[in-house]
Design a protein around this motif. Structure first.
Motif, PDB file in Angstrom:
ATOM      1  N   ALA A  69       0.884  -1.036  -0.468  1.00 23.05           N
ATOM      2  CA  ALA A  69       0.033  -0.095  -0.043  1.00 23.05           C
ATOM      3  C   ALA A  69       1.385   1.327   0.136  1.00 23.05           C
ATOM      4  CB  ALA A  69      -1.515   0.057   1.393  1.00 23.05           C
ATOM      5  N   LEU A  70       2.167   1.059   0.869  1.00 27.22           N
ATOM      6  CA  LEU A  70       2.521   2.215   0.742  1.00 27.22           C
ATOM      7  C   LEU A  70       3.210   2.824  -0.490  1.00 27.22           C
ATOM      8  CD1 LEU A  70       4.164   4.521   2.909  1.00 27.22           C
ATOM      9  CD2 LEU A  70       6.053   2.961   2.766  1.00 27.22           C
ATOM     10  N   SER A  71       4.007   1.397  -1.195  1.00 21.08           N
ATOM     11  CA  SER A  71       4.487   1.769  -2.111  1.00 21.08           C
ATOM     12  C   SER A  71       3.656   2.138  -3.513  1.00 21.08           C
ATOM     13  CB  SER A  71       5.105   0.797  -3.214  1.00 21.08           C
ATOM     14  OG  SER A  71       3.783   0.012  -3.532  1.00 21.08           O
TER      15      SER A  71
ATOM     16  N   ALA B  12       3.214   7.201  -6.419  1.00 26.27           N
ATOM     17  CA  ALA B  12       2.626   8.184  -7.339  1.00 26.27           C
ATOM     18  C   ALA B  12       2.444   9.491  -6.671  1.00 26.27           C
ATOM     19  CB  ALA B  12       0.680   7.737  -6.747  1.00 26.27           C
ATOM     20  N   GLY B  13       3.375   9.513  -5.800  1.00 29.76           N
ATOM     21  CA  GLY B  13       3.603  11.226  -5.155  1.00 29.76           C
ATOM     22  C   GLY B  13       4.975  11.784  -5.988  1.00 29.76           C
ATOM     23  N   TRP B  14       5.968  10.550  -6.000  1.00 27.04           N
ATOM     24  CA  TRP B  14       6.847  10.797  -7.049  1.00 27.04           C
ATOM     25  C   TRP B  14       6.097  11.392  -8.477  1.00 27.04           C
ATOM     26  CZ3 TRP B  14      11.830   8.611  -5.421  1.00 27.04           C
ATOM     27  CH2 TRP B  14      13.329   9.537  -6.250  1.00 27.04           C
ATOM     28  N   HIS B  15       5.638  11.025  -9.265  1.00 27.75           N
ATOM     29  CA  HIS B  15       4.671  12.239  -9.515  1.00 27.75           C
ATOM     30  C   HIS B  15       4.563  13.668  -9.630  1.00 27.75           C
ATOM     31  CE1 HIS B  15       3.620  12.988 -14.203  1.00 27.75           C
ATOM     32  NE2 HIS B  15       2.208  13.376 -13.801  1.00 27.75           N
ATOM     33  N   LEU B  16       3.708  13.808  -8.592  1.00 28.13           N
ATOM     34  CA  LEU B  16       3.082  14.634  -7.651  1.00 28.13           C
ATOM     35  C   LEU B  16       4.362  15.640  -7.666  1.00 28.13           C
ATOM     36  CD1 LEU B  16      -0.323  13.158  -6.156  1.00 28.13           C
ATOM     37  CD2 LEU B  16      -0.027  14.295  -8.775  1.00 28.13           C
TER      38      LEU B  16
ATOM     39  N   MET C  59      -5.221   6.201  -2.390  1.00 28.52           N
ATOM     40  CA  MET C  59      -6.154   5.347  -1.642  1.00 28.52           C
ATOM     41  C   MET C  59      -4.421   5.216  -1.568  1.00 28.52           C
ATOM     42  SD  MET C  59      -8.096   3.232  -1.892  1.00 28.52           S
ATOM     43  CE  MET C  59      -9.369   3.857  -2.731  1.00 28.52           C
ATOM     44  N   GLY C  60      -3.958   4.792  -2.036  1.00 33.05           N
ATOM     45  CA  GLY C  60      -2.463   4.019  -1.131  1.00 33.05           C
ATOM     46  C   GLY C  60      -2.007   4.615   0.672  1.00 33.05           C
ATOM     47  N   LEU C  61      -2.264   5.457   0.519  1.00 34.28           N
ATOM     48  CA  LEU C  61      -2.498   6.129   2.247  1.00 34.28           C
ATOM     49  C   LEU C  61      -3.202   5.490   2.882  1.00 34.28           C
ATOM     50  CD1 LEU C  61      -1.206   9.602   1.505  1.00 34.28           C
ATOM     51  CD2 LEU C  61       0.327   7.783   1.890  1.00 34.28           C
ATOM     52  N   VAL C  62      -4.971   5.541   2.595  1.00 37.02           N
ATOM     53  CA  VAL C  62      -5.776   5.030   3.225  1.00 37.02           C
ATOM     54  C   VAL C  62      -5.912   3.437   3.539  1.00 37.02           C
ATOM     55  CG1 VAL C  62      -8.258   4.598   2.980  1.00 37.02           C
ATOM     56  CG2 VAL C  62      -7.243   6.595   2.652  1.00 37.02           C
ATOM     57  N   TRP C  63      -5.596   2.661   2.291  1.00 40.19           N
ATOM     58  CA  TRP C  63      -5.278   1.564   2.431  1.00 40.19           C
ATOM     59  C   TRP C  63      -4.131   0.598   3.989  1.00 40.19           C
ATOM     60  CZ3 TRP C  63      -5.241  -0.595  -2.899  1.00 40.19           C
ATOM     61  CH2 TRP C  63      -6.428  -0.740  -3.400  1.00 40.19           C
TER      62      TRP C  63
END
Length: 403
Positions: free
Chosen positions: A270-272, A277-281, A391-395
């Motif tokens: 989930a963290l991955s 995704a955050g890398w692109h942001l 979604m990754g952070l929520v998971w």
């Protein structure tokens, strides 16, 4: 925004929304389960089946089939207590009901004689994929076994019961000098140990493909890779890095050479998703999401800078963890054999086929958007990455707290 730009952009967003529509909170692989069975012949006329069944699912299914409310109450109380001994005792207290359900739903039938249950061992409790499983050894007496084909059938936990969907039964066998493995589900509930190599290939290829399609955490990770790639070569390098990494740990874990608790693997997966995704942001923020400068999409040669190599390294490391997640879906614990290795490789091929299919569909749409409207492409990939990261952070939080 012109219609020529709007159409491909809407197509991209629609495809993403359809994929995100598959997402279920916390349970990344959906409400499903896996049955594990190992079938052997320890003596003349005896066929032994070692079964692993998800505990709470076995309780509700057997109680419902046997109209045994006491089993449901006792089994549920034992499940919530977290005590393995109490769970085993609940199964033993309602042994007849549970065995009736299991022996009717999982059968072994030689074509040269019938098999009848003669002995069942005590219930034990273990864990698979981070949840409690009931372990049971069941012996059957089979008339004249050993001279013909054998059909193995699993109707355990069908969709019609309404508790889970798409249950898989992973079966390994060593009977009459034949060894191998098979993947069963509602659409393909049985097989004969004399099945052809093409049938075995399709079963495990299909299982791998379905696992990636229904494993929305892996799909979201792939979407994050696509959104963060600006050129074909960049997405190919990222996908290749991910593939190599998860293939290594998938094979090692499925063969029992590496073992990492699911309580650690699932939160890291989930963290991955959030990190990639955050890398692109972060990249968009550095350039400015509304900047009119055209993104480097599909033009020129790509020479990876330091940040690009770091991104590949991060993807590779997370791919190692995703491989452990893939292996958890297969769960084969049989001894080493070339037949087993064949099954593992074909399962992995099914995963890769779906991965390449997703890239082949979505990345060209992204390229088209980028060429016609660079700003719209940046907004689209930024919105996608923000949603995937959230979604990754929520998971991650749900799995850490739930674990």
């Amino acid at each position: 925004m012109s219609p020529r730009v709007r159409r491909p952009l809407l197509a991209l967003v629609a495809a993403v929304l359809i994929t995100l529509g598959l997402v279920r909170p916390a349970a990344a692989h959906g409400f499903t389960s896996t049955v594990y069975a190992h079938v052997t012949a320890p003596g003349d006329g005896v066929v032994r089946t070692d079964l692993k069944l998800e505990y709470d699912l076995l309780i509700v299914s057997a109680a419902d089939a046997g109209f045994d409310d006491d089993l449901f109450r006792d089994g549920t109380d034992a499940f919530e207590s977290g005590d393995a001994d109490a769970r085993a005792e609940a199964l033993e207290a309602h042994r007849a009901t549970v065995l009736d359900y299991v022996t009717r739903r999982f059968t072994v039938t030689p074509d040269d004689g019938a098999c009848e249950p003669v002995r069942a061992g005590a219930f034990r409790i273990g864990r698979e994929e981070g949840v409690p499983y009931a372990l049971l050894t069941l012996d059957r007496a089979c008339a004249a076994h050993g001279t013909g084909d054998v059909e193995i059938r699993s109707d355990l936990f069908p969709d019609s019961e309404g508790y889970v969907k798409g249950v898989k039964s992973i079966v390994t066998y060593d009977l009459g000098g034949r060894t191998g493995s098979a993947a069963l589900d509602g659409g393909h509930p049985s097989f004969g140990i004399g099945q052809s190599w093409t049938q075995r290939f399709w079963e495990f290829f299909r299982l791998g493909a379905e696992h990636l399609l229904t494993g929305t955490d892996h799909i979201l990770f792939l979407l994050a890779l696509i959104a963060g790639s600006r050129r074909p070569r960049e997405v190919v390098l990222a996908a290749t890095s991910f593939t190599l990494a998860h293939s290594v740990t998938f094979l090692l874990a499925a063969l029992g050479l590496v073992e990492v608790p699911a309580g650690l693997v699932e939160p890291v997966i989930a963290l991955s998703i959030a990190v990639v995704a955050g890398w692109h942001l972060r990249r968009l923020r550095g350039r400015g999401a509304g900047d009119a400068e055209a993104p480097a999409v599909g033009t020129g040669r790509l020479s990876l800078d330091r940040a690009g190599w770091i991104r590949l390294g991060v993807v590779f490391c997370f791919g190692l963890v995703h491989g452990l997640g893939f292996a958890g879906a297969l769960g084969i614990e049989a001894a080493w054999s070339w037949t087993l290795l064949w099954s593992l490789l074909v399962f992995n091929l099914g995963i890769e086929a779906v991965q390449l299919g997703v890239i082949a569909v979505l990345f060209p749409l992204l390229l088209l958007c980028g060429r016609r409207s660079p700003r719209a492409a940046r907004w689209a990939t930024g919105a996608l990455s923000a949603g995937v990261a959230a979604m990754g952070l929520v998971w991650f939080v749900q799995r850490v707290v739930g674990g």
